[in-house]
Write a protein that holds these residues in place. Structure first.
Motif, PDB file in Angstrom:
ATOM      1  N   GLN A 431     -12.249   8.414 -17.971  1.00 46.84           N
ATOM      2  CA  GLN A 431     -12.651   6.851 -18.195  1.00 46.84           C
ATOM      3  C   GLN A 431     -13.519   6.070 -17.308  1.00 46.84           C
ATOM      4  N   LEU A 435     -17.021   4.099 -18.414  1.00 45.44           N
ATOM      5  CA  LEU A 435     -16.974   2.629 -18.251  1.00 45.44           C
ATOM      6  C   LEU A 435     -18.391   2.356 -17.317  1.00 45.44           C
ATOM      7  N   GLU A 438     -21.639   2.682 -19.593  1.00 43.59           N
ATOM      8  CA  GLU A 438     -21.687   1.494 -20.217  1.00 43.59           C
ATOM      9  C   GLU A 438     -22.242   0.450 -19.424  1.00 43.59           C
ATOM     10  N   ASN A 453     -16.259  -7.577 -23.685  1.00 44.37           N
ATOM     11  CA  ASN A 453     -15.174  -6.640 -23.973  1.00 44.37           C
ATOM     12  C   ASN A 453     -15.045  -5.291 -23.025  1.00 44.37           C
ATOM     13  N   TRP A 454     -16.280  -4.970 -22.317  1.00 45.05           N
ATOM     14  CA  TRP A 454     -16.237  -4.031 -21.291  1.00 45.05           C
ATOM     15  C   TRP A 454     -15.688  -4.694 -19.995  1.00 45.05           C
ATOM     16  N   GLU A 456     -13.188  -6.932 -19.969  1.00 40.56           N
ATOM     17  CA  GLU A 456     -11.821  -6.828 -20.110  1.00 40.56           C
ATOM     18  C   GLU A 456     -11.097  -5.563 -20.025  1.00 40.56           C
ATOM     19  N   ARG A 457     -11.755  -4.307 -20.555  1.00 43.24           N
ATOM     20  CA  ARG A 457     -11.305  -3.006 -20.176  1.00 43.24           C
ATOM     21  C   ARG A 457     -11.440  -2.497 -18.900  1.00 43.24           C
ATOM     22  N   ALA A 458     -12.413  -3.010 -18.359  1.00 46.43           N
ATOM     23  CA  ALA A 458     -12.672  -2.695 -16.672  1.00 46.43           C
ATOM     24  C   ALA A 458     -11.441  -3.266 -15.848  1.00 46.43           C
ATOM     25  N   SER A 460      -8.523  -4.204 -16.996  1.00 44.54           N
ATOM     26  CA  SER A 460      -7.182  -4.095 -17.538  1.00 44.54           C
ATOM     27  C   SER A 460      -6.223  -3.168 -16.573  1.00 44.54           C
ATOM     28  N   ASN A 462      -4.755  -0.315 -17.252  1.00 41.08           N
ATOM     29  CA  ASN A 462      -4.921   1.151 -17.667  1.00 41.08           C
ATOM     30  C   ASN A 462      -6.102   1.656 -17.005  1.00 41.08           C
ATOM     31  N   ALA A 463      -7.170   0.950 -16.410  1.00 35.15           N
ATOM     32  CA  ALA A 463      -8.286   1.521 -15.739  1.00 35.15           C
ATOM     33  C   ALA A 463      -8.047   1.965 -14.431  1.00 35.15           C
ATOM     34  N   ARG A 468     -11.169  -1.335 -11.564  1.00 35.79           N
ATOM     35  CA  ARG A 468     -10.566  -2.551 -11.553  1.00 35.79           C
ATOM     36  C   ARG A 468     -11.039  -3.573 -10.465  1.00 35.79           C
TER      37      ARG A 468
END
Length: 525
Positions: A431, A435, A438, A453-454, A456-458, A460, A462-463, A468
């Protein structure tokens, strides 16, 4: 004109019958007296040249003028009270700017216009600075006066591609004060230091701030390294699995295909050093579990706080990569192998025979190679050679693994591809790598499409924790980061100017004050 072995004397006098008063600008023809000046001039035919200049004093005929007597001026030749001509002073100034004090003194003496190092330094300080009144695109970066202790700030005009100023520190107030006196700045390219962001916002709130792309990529790669540090157990298991597979495939491998480590440190010394670091790692973990702070652990064990943090971040002991590279023994491997197979197995004898063939390496190089062969090959009872079940794949460092994961899979060697594919079986490493790749694409293609979007995922839950933290740091500086993805400006040329500044600083032997370094650097751009 008079000439002797070492000097060339040139006698001069003015031909005008009158002179202009420097105070009231009125011409006078009344001569008061005469005297002689002896300024130095540029050398002629390698000889030191000196002018014997007859100068007249005049009486000012203006009754209201404060100056009653004045000396005639030779503005194109020499300044008042000067002991050198204007053109000699300019040459000395250029020598000082290019070479500095002591080296410039040696060159000046060699070409026939000897002067002291202090004279050259005075010429540098008297030089005029370039005009920096109009700056639209500004590049800001720090540079070390004394690394780890004192830092300054370098400012570059990115459009004109030249340095415009040096500041004595890297605080926000100093940068803001400089920007206040230069209100035309529209774009500021900077690194990700918080002081520069604060100073740019204070001094030029209207300017667009652009984060440096190189520093962004550097921070991304370092984040990937921190993720690997946290998953050392998975790294050990992956390397061990690859080693077992390679050991099975190479069970019938000939002797000359097995290469020893080219480390210059003997194996027993490496093991001692590794054991010490492992004991240090275990001590740090125990003290941390007992509740001791990082600062106290570092003080008690006499190590850096960064080392303590790196060890605590890892879930297992972080191995260091062994050095590798070409060996001076490589051209003689065929001869060494033939002697080994003929029954000569003593390293001393092999080394002496190789020296007769032109080998210039030390005995330890041959001894390490022979010891490696003895360790890998063992003669069984029936005379067959078998391989030990040893690890053939060395343990890479976290930095090495981060670079392997950073690169494209097509750029890697065969063994590296196997290791990377095995590492990517770990969900957190997979993961984080995805990231970071990207983010790398955003910077390299200068396209911010999909950035929200990236981010937000970074950020989160779950990262991975290091991703984070990296995402949150980008979010705090989001406008500058997005500008880096869209703007053509970056700090590349500023880094080049910092490199040139280091060269000038070292030429001055570290004894120059800031004002002298600044004058020399700005006027030699």
């Amino acid at each position: 004109m008079v000439q002797d072995e070492n000097h060339l004397l040139i006698y001069l006098q003015a031909v005008n019958s009158q002179a202009c008063c420097p105070e009231c600008q009125q011409n006078s023809h009344r001569i008061h007296s005469r005297y002689t000046r002896s300024p130095s001039d540029l050398p002629c035919f390698g000889q030191k040249t000196q002018l014997i200049l007859q100068v007249r004093r005049f009486v000012c005929i203006n009754q209201s003028c404060k100056r009653k007597i004045f000396t005639e001026r030779f503005n194109d030749l020499i300044q008042p009270h000067a002991r050198t001509t204007i053109r000699l002073s300019k040459v000395q100034q250029q020598i000082g700017l290019l070479l500095g004090g002591e080296p410039g003194k040696k060159l000046s003496s060699f070409i026939g216009m000897s002067c002291s190092a202090d004279t050259l330094l005075r010429r540098i300080r008297a030089s005029s600075r370039p005009d920096d009144s109009s700056v639209r695109v500004l590049g800001v970066d720090d540079w070390a006066m004394r690394r780890g202790q004192r830092y300054g700030t370098i400012l570059c005009d990115l459009e004109k591609r030249q340095v415009i100023d040096l500041l004595p520190d890297r605080t926000s107030n100093t940068l803001a004060g400089w920007l206040d006196s230069h209100p035309g700045v529209e774009i500021i390219s900077r690194d990700r230091g918080g002081e520069y962001a604060k100073g740019a916002a204070q001094g030029a709130p209207q300017a667009i701030q652009v984060a440096d792309r190189w520093h962004l990529l550097k921070n991304a790669r370092e984040t990937l390294q921190k993720v690997i540090d946290r998953h050392q157990k998975q790294v050990h298991e992956s390397v061990k699995l690859i080693a077992e597979r390679e050991s099975q495939l190479s069970s019938n491998q000939p002797l000359d295909s097995m290469q020893p480590s080219n480390s210059s440190t003997p194996p027993n010394t490496e093991n001692i050093s590794r054991n010490k670091k492992r004991m240090m790692y275990e001590q740090i973990c125990e003290l941390h579990k007992s509740g001791m702070s990082i600062r106290k652990i570092a003080s008690q064990l006499r190590v850096g706080r960064r080392t303590v943090r790196r060890y605590l971040r890892a879930d297992a002991f972080p191995e260091r990569a062994k050095r590798s590279g070409p060996s001076c023994l490589d051209p003689y491997l065929d001869e060494l192998k033939s002697m080994w197979e003929s029954g000569v197995t003593r390293a001393t004898v092999l080394w002496k025979r190789l020296k007769e063939l032109g080998f210039k390496g030390s005995y330890s190089v041959v001894n390490r190679k022979v010891a490696f062969w003895r360790k890998k090959l063992q003669t069984s009872g029936d005379g067959k050679s078998i391989l030990h079940n040893a690890q053939l794949v060395p343990q890479p460092s976290s930095m090495c693994l981060s670079w392997l994961l950073w690169k494209s899979i097509d750029e890697l060697a065969r063994n590296e591809k196997k290791l990377v594919k095995e590492l990517l079986q770990t969900p957190m490493i997979f993961q984080a790598t995805q990231l970071i790749h990207e983010f790398q694409t955003f910077i390299q293609q200068q396209n911010s499409g999909g950035w929200d979007n990236w981010l937000e995922r970074a950020c989160s839950e779950n990262a991975p924790i290091d991703i984070r933290r990296f995402g949150k740091s980008l979010k705090r500086d989001e406008e500058a980061v997005k500008a880096a993805m869209e703007s053509i400006w970056s700090n590349g040329q500023v880094e080049g100017q910092v490199n040139r500044l280091k060269m000038v600083k070292r030429q001055m032997y570290g004894r120059a004050s800031f004002d002298l370094l600044r004058a020399r650097f700005l006027n030699n751009a």
